[in-house]
Design an enzyme around this catalytic site. Structure first.
Site, PDB file in Angstrom:
ATOM      1  N   TYR A   1       0.827  -1.207   0.000  1.00  0.00           N
ATOM      2  CA  TYR A   1       0.000   0.000   0.000  1.00  0.00           C
ATOM      3  C   TYR A   1       0.859   1.254   0.000  1.00  0.00           C
ATOM      4  O   TYR A   1       2.046   1.217   0.305  1.00  0.00           O
ATOM      5  CB  TYR A   1      -0.973   0.016   1.191  1.00  0.00           C
ATOM      6  CG  TYR A   1      -0.350   0.338   2.528  1.00  0.00           C
ATOM      7  CD1 TYR A   1      -0.354   1.639   3.013  1.00  0.00           C
ATOM      8  CD2 TYR A   1       0.228  -0.659   3.299  1.00  0.00           C
ATOM      9  CE1 TYR A   1       0.209   1.947   4.252  1.00  0.00           C
ATOM     10  CE2 TYR A   1       0.794  -0.369   4.525  1.00  0.00           C
ATOM     11  CZ  TYR A   1       0.781   0.939   5.000  1.00  0.00           C
ATOM     12  OH  TYR A   1       1.341   1.233   6.213  1.00  0.00           O
ATOM     13  N   CYS A   2       0.215   2.374  -0.365  1.00  0.00           N
ATOM     14  CA  CYS A   2       0.843   3.690  -0.307  1.00  0.00           C
ATOM     15  C   CYS A   2      -0.223   4.679   0.140  1.00  0.00           C
ATOM     16  O   CYS A   2      -1.164   4.309   0.838  1.00  0.00           O
ATOM     17  CB  CYS A   2       1.456   4.067  -1.654  1.00  0.00           C
ATOM     18  SG  CYS A   2       0.249   4.262  -2.982  1.00  0.00           S
ATOM     19  N   ALA A   3      -0.110   5.931  -0.263  1.00  0.00           N
ATOM     20  CA  ALA A   3      -1.084   6.937   0.175  1.00  0.00           C
ATOM     21  C   ALA A   3      -2.416   6.813  -0.552  1.00  0.00           C
ATOM     22  O   ALA A   3      -3.474   6.863   0.060  1.00  0.00           O
ATOM     23  CB  ALA A   3      -0.514   8.338   0.000  1.00  0.00           C
TER      24      ALA A   3
ATOM     25  N   MET B   1      -3.844   4.506   1.874  1.00  0.00           N
ATOM     26  CA  MET B   1      -4.150   5.037   3.206  1.00  0.00           C
ATOM     27  C   MET B   1      -5.245   6.101   3.148  1.00  0.00           C
ATOM     28  O   MET B   1      -5.954   6.305   4.135  1.00  0.00           O
ATOM     29  CB  MET B   1      -2.894   5.637   3.857  1.00  0.00           C
ATOM     30  CG  MET B   1      -1.945   4.626   4.436  1.00  0.00           C
ATOM     31  SD  MET B   1      -2.626   3.574   5.746  1.00  0.00           S
ATOM     32  CE  MET B   1      -2.507   4.661   7.156  1.00  0.00           C
TER      33      MET B   1
END
Length: 101
Positions: free
Chosen positions: A64-66, A93
């Site tokens: 995952y990332c932002a 996120m």
């Protein structure tokens, strides 16, 4: 494989061979992460690839990332490096409603 949040999290919880991989920057990671996540910043370029190469390719990676863009790029790189089981969190996120530490 791209997964919606609920499926991504439920699969992770049921997976005894799972690793959560956060590909955001150190500052982003330190401001809140999914519990137990390992951080490797995709912006480190070749360093990112070197660090990925040191990971166990037999594990299942939940990435995952932002917002989902960088993790999709990381997912593509991981496939090229021979990781067979990687799952990208759609929305990252910014849409995460699960636990955060």
């Amino acid at each position: 494989m791209n997964l919606e949040q609920k499926e991504w999290w439920n699969n992770f919880l049921a997976d005894e061979n799972a690793v959560i991989l956060d590909v955001r920057t150190d500052d982003e990671f330190n401001s809140g992460k999914i519990p137990g996540a390992l951080n490797i910043d995709i912006y480190k370029g070749q360093g990112f690839i070197y660090m990925l190469d040191e990971l166990d390719k037999n594990k299942n990676y939940y990435v995952y990332c932002a917002a989902g863009g960088r993790s999709a790029q990381a997912f593509a790189v991981m496939n090229q490096l021979g990781f067979e089981k990687a799952y990208n969190l759609l929305g990252g996120m910014s849409e995460w409603s699960g636990p955060v530490e």
